[in-house]
Design an enzyme around this catalytic site. Sequence first.
Site, PDB file in Angstrom:
ATOM      1  N   ILE A 121      -8.274 -29.203   7.478  1.00 44.28           N
ATOM      2  CA  ILE A 121      -9.705 -29.088   7.082  1.00 44.28           C
ATOM      3  C   ILE A 121      -9.616 -27.756   6.178  1.00 44.28           C
ATOM      4  O   ILE A 121      -9.767 -26.944   6.635  1.00 44.28           O
ATOM      5  CB  ILE A 121     -10.383 -29.368   8.132  1.00 44.28           C
ATOM      6  N   PRO A 122      -9.250 -28.061   4.807  1.00 37.21           N
ATOM      7  CA  PRO A 122      -9.245 -26.743   3.916  1.00 37.21           C
ATOM      8  C   PRO A 122     -10.483 -25.854   3.733  1.00 37.21           C
ATOM      9  O   PRO A 122     -10.724 -25.786   2.643  1.00 37.21           O
ATOM     10  CB  PRO A 122      -8.828 -27.540   2.727  1.00 37.21           C
ATOM     11  N   CYS A 123     -10.765 -25.291   4.884  1.00 37.17           N
ATOM     12  CA  CYS A 123     -11.739 -24.126   4.428  1.00 37.17           C
ATOM     13  C   CYS A 123     -11.327 -22.949   3.772  1.00 37.17           C
ATOM     14  O   CYS A 123     -12.081 -22.465   3.105  1.00 37.17           O
ATOM     15  CB  CYS A 123     -12.268 -23.616   5.991  1.00 37.17           C
ATOM     16  N   HIS A 124      -9.778 -22.794   3.547  1.00 39.89           N
ATOM     17  CA  HIS A 124      -9.576 -21.901   2.600  1.00 39.89           C
ATOM     18  C   HIS A 124      -9.994 -21.981   1.157  1.00 39.89           C
ATOM     19  O   HIS A 124      -9.962 -21.309   0.345  1.00 39.89           O
ATOM     20  CB  HIS A 124      -7.984 -21.776   2.755  1.00 39.89           C
TER      21      HIS A 124
END
Length: 155
Positions: A121-124
């Site tokens: 879950i690409p919060c970056h």
Amino acid sequence: MDKYFLDTPIGYLHLIATEDALVELSYVKHKTRQHPAKPSSGIIDKTVQQLSEYFNGERKEFSLPLAPEGTDFQMEVWKQLQEIPYGSTTTYSKLSQKMENPKAIRAIGRANGQNPIPIIIPCHRVIGANDKLVGYAGGIETKRWLLQHEGALLL
């Protein structure tokens, strides 16, 4: 719950899964507990395979069953994060507009920071309004590495 430590270019990742889904991925400095030398479940095995492909530059999207635990609002934020394409970034402000909740920028930031399954879950991929790298659970250098790896940030 099945648990596994995966050694990656950005350090150890601690994976936790049920029989049906990945529930947590966290950054750890060192392996602190012993877990199986090999993945013990199908979900952990698939996660290890897909993360390895990602770090080798062979995978841009994950196809894993996920079961993060959170509030309805957090779940909506995490769903929106999964729609940010590989190699792209967005801002908290743009996410709030997309969610039709322009006053929720800080709440979106909090939910982003509480994401229990980073990378997948690409919060970056969420950066500050001024295009600066802002807080990340794995550290700013890890965020920079991930974004450079995806081609979203030039060296």
